[in-house]
Design a protein around this motif. Structure first.
Motif, PDB file in Angstrom:
ATOM      1  N   GLY A  36      11.071 -29.158 -50.109  1.00 43.35           N
ATOM      2  CA  GLY A  36      11.501 -28.488 -51.336  1.00 43.35           C
ATOM      3  C   GLY A  36      10.328 -28.198 -52.264  1.00 43.35           C
ATOM      4  N   PHE A  37       9.422 -29.191 -52.431  1.00 41.06           N
ATOM      5  CA  PHE A  37       8.242 -28.975 -53.270  1.00 41.06           C
ATOM      6  C   PHE A  37       7.332 -27.904 -52.684  1.00 41.06           C
ATOM      7  CE2 PHE A  37       8.683 -33.429 -55.093  1.00 41.06           C
ATOM      8  CZ  PHE A  37       9.228 -32.957 -56.274  1.00 41.06           C
ATOM      9  N   LEU A  88       8.815 -24.522 -53.349  1.00 47.62           N
ATOM     10  CA  LEU A  88       8.645 -24.206 -54.767  1.00 47.62           C
ATOM     11  C   LEU A  88       7.209 -23.794 -55.067  1.00 47.62           C
ATOM     12  CD1 LEU A  88       9.953 -24.170 -57.594  1.00 47.62           C
ATOM     13  CD2 LEU A  88       9.171 -26.532 -57.833  1.00 47.62           C
ATOM     14  N   LEU A 106       6.543 -20.319 -53.744  1.00 45.98           N
ATOM     15  CA  LEU A 106       7.133 -19.306 -54.626  1.00 45.98           C
ATOM     16  C   LEU A 106       6.282 -19.093 -55.873  1.00 45.98           C
ATOM     17  CD1 LEU A 106      10.945 -20.109 -54.366  1.00 45.98           C
ATOM     18  CD2 LEU A 106       9.736 -18.131 -53.458  1.00 45.98           C
TER      19      LEU A 106
END
Length: 64
Positions: A9-10, A13, A16
């Motif tokens: 998830g990190f 992120l 992005l």
């Protein structure tokens, strides 16, 4: 196993954020001129006259 999901998830992120920074830089004109910065490195700028005298004086002191 939960740590892997959190790291995935990190990383998504972070990817992005880098993608948004790239689009922001492209939109603001950072990549418009790709030729001039590469050529500018090849040509030296003239030295100010004050620095030449300082270099000579440094060479004179080092020869002692």
């Amino acid at each position: 196993m939960n740590m892997i999901y959190m790291l995935i998830g990190f990383s998504i992120l972070l990817a992005l954020l880098f993608l948004l920074a790239f689009f922001w830089a492209s939109k603001s004109g950072q990549h418009d001129d790709l030729f001039t910065p590469g050529v500018r490195v090849l040509f030296e700028e003239e030295e100010p006259q004050g620095t030449r005298n300082e270099e000579k004086s440094d060479e004179d002191h080092s020869g002692r």
